[in-house]
Design a protein around this motif. Structure first.
Motif, PDB file in Angstrom:
ATOM      1  N   SER A 150      64.828 -20.182  27.424  1.00 27.70           N
ATOM      2  CA  SER A 150      63.976 -19.358  28.278  1.00 27.70           C
ATOM      3  C   SER A 150      64.701 -19.077  29.589  1.00 27.70           C
ATOM      4  O   SER A 150      65.693 -19.733  29.927  1.00 27.70           O
ATOM      5  CB  SER A 150      62.657 -20.084  28.554  1.00 27.70           C
ATOM      6  OG  SER A 150      62.887 -21.205  29.393  1.00 27.70           O
ATOM      7  N   LEU A 189      67.880 -20.903  34.244  1.00 27.82           N
ATOM      8  CA  LEU A 189      67.933 -21.061  35.690  1.00 27.82           C
ATOM      9  C   LEU A 189      68.119 -22.532  36.072  1.00 27.82           C
ATOM     10  O   LEU A 189      68.924 -22.856  36.951  1.00 27.82           O
ATOM     11  CB  LEU A 189      66.656 -20.497  36.317  1.00 27.82           C
ATOM     12  CG  LEU A 189      66.640 -20.377  37.835  1.00 27.82           C
ATOM     13  CD1 LEU A 189      67.765 -19.482  38.331  1.00 27.82           C
ATOM     14  CD2 LEU A 189      65.289 -19.841  38.303  1.00 27.82           C
ATOM     15  N   ALA A 190      67.409 -23.425  35.385  1.00 29.33           N
ATOM     16  CA  ALA A 190      67.557 -24.863  35.653  1.00 29.33           C
ATOM     17  C   ALA A 190      68.974 -25.329  35.333  1.00 29.33           C
ATOM     18  O   ALA A 190      69.557 -26.143  36.065  1.00 29.33           O
ATOM     19  CB  ALA A 190      66.536 -25.650  34.838  1.00 29.33           C
ATOM     20  N   ASP A 242      63.610 -19.784  32.517  1.00 31.55           N
ATOM     21  CA  ASP A 242      63.480 -20.972  33.371  1.00 31.55           C
ATOM     22  C   ASP A 242      64.498 -22.038  32.988  1.00 31.55           C
ATOM     23  O   ASP A 242      65.072 -22.706  33.853  1.00 31.55           O
ATOM     24  CB  ASP A 242      62.072 -21.555  33.271  1.00 31.55           C
ATOM     25  CG  ASP A 242      61.019 -20.665  33.926  1.00 31.55           C
ATOM     26  OD1 ASP A 242      61.408 -19.818  34.774  1.00 31.55           O
ATOM     27  OD2 ASP A 242      59.834 -20.813  33.596  1.00 31.55           O
ATOM     28  N   GLU A 243      64.732 -22.216  31.677  1.00 33.04           N
ATOM     29  CA  GLU A 243      65.722 -23.203  31.234  1.00 33.04           C
ATOM     30  C   GLU A 243      67.130 -22.797  31.667  1.00 33.04           C
ATOM     31  O   GLU A 243      67.917 -23.641  32.116  1.00 33.04           O
ATOM     32  CB  GLU A 243      65.666 -23.370  29.716  1.00 33.04           C
ATOM     33  CG  GLU A 243      64.401 -24.034  29.232  1.00 33.04           C
ATOM     34  CD  GLU A 243      64.180 -23.904  27.739  1.00 33.04           C
ATOM     35  OE1 GLU A 243      63.545 -24.807  27.178  1.00 33.04           O
ATOM     36  OE2 GLU A 243      64.634 -22.900  27.136  1.00 33.04           O
TER      37      GLU A 243
END
Length: 142
Positions: free
Chosen positions: A67, A72-73, A69-70
């Protein structure tokens, strides 16, 4: 007449090279992967820690979709590794190390591993994710 210099083709650039042996016969040149020290095969239940493969030529590839978010993390982790720890690593190296950590935990703990528990959607104590204590052993009892 073209002013461009002639360039070698792909077959010339990527051809196999060989070196001459003492007797004059041609021997295939060892590749960098063959020159690298071989890691002994890990026996089941062995004590050698599982490690990511690091910076080497890899002959297998998978595609993993994550995803936003993943991703970006992962980028934040990569930048923090570079800024705070002076480790310039790419996302592939981070993924290989993460896989090695999870698989080592799975080999060590089996049904009690983080991987099995997360795949079963059980509650996971985030402090225990990278805890090196044995199954059933409290980290404070060491």
């Amino acid at each position: 007449m073209s002013r461009r210099a002639p360039l070698p083709g792909a077959s010339e650039l990527f051809r196999r090279t060989a070196q001459r042996d003492i007797d004059g016969s041609r021997q295939p040149q060892a590749t960098a992967q063959e020159d690298a020290p071989r890691r002994p095969a890990r026996a089941e239940g062995g004590s050698a820690p599982r490690r990511g493969s690091g910076r080497q030529k890899h002959d297998a590839k998978i595609t993993v979709y994550v995803s936003g978010d993943e991703l970006l993390a992962m980028e934040h982790a990569r930048l923090k590794l570079r800024g705070s720890h002076d480790l310039a690593v790419d996302r592939g190296r981070i993924v290989r190390e993460a896989v090695a950590v999870v698989l080592a935990d799975f080999e060590r703990r089996g049904d009690d591993s983080v991987l099995v528990r997360r795949l079963k959607d059980e509650d996971i104590d985030e402090d225990r994710l990278l805890d090196d204590s044995a199954p059933g052993e409290d980290a404070t009892s060491r």
